[in-house]
Motif scaffolding. Structure first.
Motif, short mmCIF file in Angstrom:
data_model
loop_
_atom_site.label_atom_id
_atom_site.label_comp_id
_atom_site.label_asym_id
_atom_site.label_seq_id
_atom_site.Cartn_x
_atom_site.Cartn_y
_atom_site.Cartn_z
N VAL A 1 0.84 -1.20 0.00
CA VAL A 1 0.00 0.00 0.00
C VAL A 1 0.87 1.25 0.00
O VAL A 1 0.52 2.27 -0.60
N TYR A 2 2.03 1.19 0.64
CA TYR A 2 2.95 2.33 0.62
C TYR A 2 3.37 2.65 -0.81
O TYR A 2 3.44 3.83 -1.20
N GLU A 3 3.61 1.64 -1.60
CA GLU A 3 4.06 1.86 -2.97
C GLU A 3 2.94 2.35 -3.88
O GLU A 3 3.19 3.14 -4.80
N ILE A 4 1.71 1.91 -3.63
CA ILE A 4 0.62 2.26 -4.56
C ILE A 4 -0.20 3.46 -4.08
O ILE A 4 -0.90 4.07 -4.90
N THR B 1 0.16 -3.06 13.59
CA THR B 1 1.03 -1.89 13.70
C THR B 1 1.80 -1.64 12.41
O THR B 1 1.84 -0.51 11.91
N ALA B 2 2.42 -2.67 11.87
CA ALA B 2 3.31 -2.51 10.72
C ALA B 2 2.63 -1.84 9.52
O ALA B 2 3.21 -0.92 8.92
N PRO B 3 1.41 -2.26 9.12
CA PRO B 3 0.80 -1.60 7.95
C PRO B 3 0.55 -0.12 8.17
O PRO B 3 0.67 0.67 7.23
N LEU B 4 0.22 0.27 9.41
CA LEU B 4 -0.07 1.68 9.69
C LEU B 4 1.21 2.51 9.76
O LEU B 4 1.18 3.71 9.48
N LEU B 5 2.33 1.91 10.13
CA LEU B 5 3.59 2.64 10.14
C LEU B 5 3.98 3.09 8.74
O LEU B 5 4.58 4.16 8.57
N PHE B 6 3.64 2.29 7.74
CA PHE B 6 4.01 2.60 6.36
C PHE B 6 2.94 3.41 5.63
O PHE B 6 3.17 3.85 4.51
N THR B 7 1.78 3.60 6.23
CA THR B 7 0.67 4.23 5.51
C THR B 7 0.11 5.46 6.24
O THR B 7 0.15 6.56 5.71
N ALA B 8 -0.38 5.28 7.44
CA ALA B 8 -0.97 6.40 8.18
C ALA B 8 0.05 7.12 9.03
O ALA B 8 -0.20 8.24 9.48
#
Length: 290
Positions: A134-137, A219-226
């Motif tokens: 998601v960070y990349e797109i 936690t990890a997905p939100l660190l890279f996105t939100a």
């Protein structure tokens, strides 16, 4: 006669050996279960002791504080609720429709086999991989972090759980129910809506609750996105605070006030997941009894 008599001691020895091995395995299983329960009790005990001792009304009324100051988790709680809600709203319908197609329309087809295979991969994929994707797109093209990107990452974690539970629950609905409804002249989509969904309602809700329980502590997905936000924010196009990220940051800090808030945040997430799990178990028990 002698051969029969000689075989009896051998059979007795084999039976004694099997009983001995069974007893050893049983003792090892009990010891392993006891160790697991002791570890779980220690973890929960430390969480409850440190969490409740730091719990206060300020946690629900004040924002996350600057270093060395006291405060609360209001903005983080709000951010978690917002992103989890949007993630479920985005992912649950997609998972429901995909699972419905696999169970009702494409049962046994090649497309269903491919979708099921990919879904199994997503179920076991580390959440940090989803966050990087998601960070990349979503983050890199826009040039900034946002709550929408965080919600998208959580939605991608919700989808495979809902797909699996939807397909499994609909496959458990007896075929004669569909046949009886079709005999009355109902089209296929009405049969699915008013018969299959109604019969599998408890299971579908259980799957949704399990999906919410899974993503609420990520936690990890939100660190890279939100990312995070120390202040109150309702702009979904900007970084937003969340409980898992705040817990991660505060627990690693050297400030006692931040560490206490991290314990409180962990307690809140644990209680929320526990409530969702208990509700899912109750609904599952009701479905089994019916």
């Amino acid at each position: 006669m002698a051969a029969v008599q000689s075989s009896r001691p051998l059979a007795a020895r084999l039976q004694a050996t099997r009983k001995t091995r069974s007893g050893i395995i049983m003792v090892l299983c009990i010891v392993a279960a006891a160790l697991g329960l002791i570890a779980l009790a220690l973890i929960l005990g430390a969480l409850l002791w440190s969490g409740f001792s730091s719990l206060s009304p300020a946690v629900f009324t004040q924002m996350t504080p600057p270093p060395g100051s006291s405060g609360g988790l209001l903005n983080a709680i709000f951010g978690s609720l917002v992103m989890t809600s949007f993630g479920v709203l985005l992912g649950a319908p997609l998972g429901l429709f995909a699972g419905t197609y696999m169970a009702e329309y494409g049962h046994g087809s090649k497309l269903t086999l491919v979708v099921r295979f990919i879904n199994d991969i997503l179920l076991s994929a580390p959440s940090i991989v989803i966050g990087l994707f998601v960070y990349e797109i979503a983050v890199v093209p826009l040039g900034h972090f946002s709550a929408l990107a965080g919600s998208l990452a959580l939605a991608l974690l919700v989808v495979p759980v809902v797909v699996r539970t939807t397909e499994d629950m609909l496959n458990l609905v007896p075929g004669p129910l569909r046949e009886a409804a079709s005999a009355l002249g109902l089209p296929r989509w009405l049969v699915i809506r008013f018969v299959a969904y109604k019969a599998a309602r408890a299971g579908l809700i259980t799957g949704l609750l399990l999906a919410v329980a899974r993503v609420s502590g990520e936690t990890a997905p939100l660190l890279f996105t939100a990312l995070n936000n120390q202040f109150w924010s309702t702009d979904l196009n900007k970084p937003m605070a969340s409980l898992p990220v705040v817990i991660f940051q505060f627990a690693m800090s050297p400030y006692k006030e931040w560490q206490q808030l991290a314990w409180v945040g962990a307690l809140l997430i644990t209680l929320a997941v526990l409530a969702l799990s208990i509700t899912a178990r109750i609904l599952g028990a009701q479905r089994t009894s019916q």
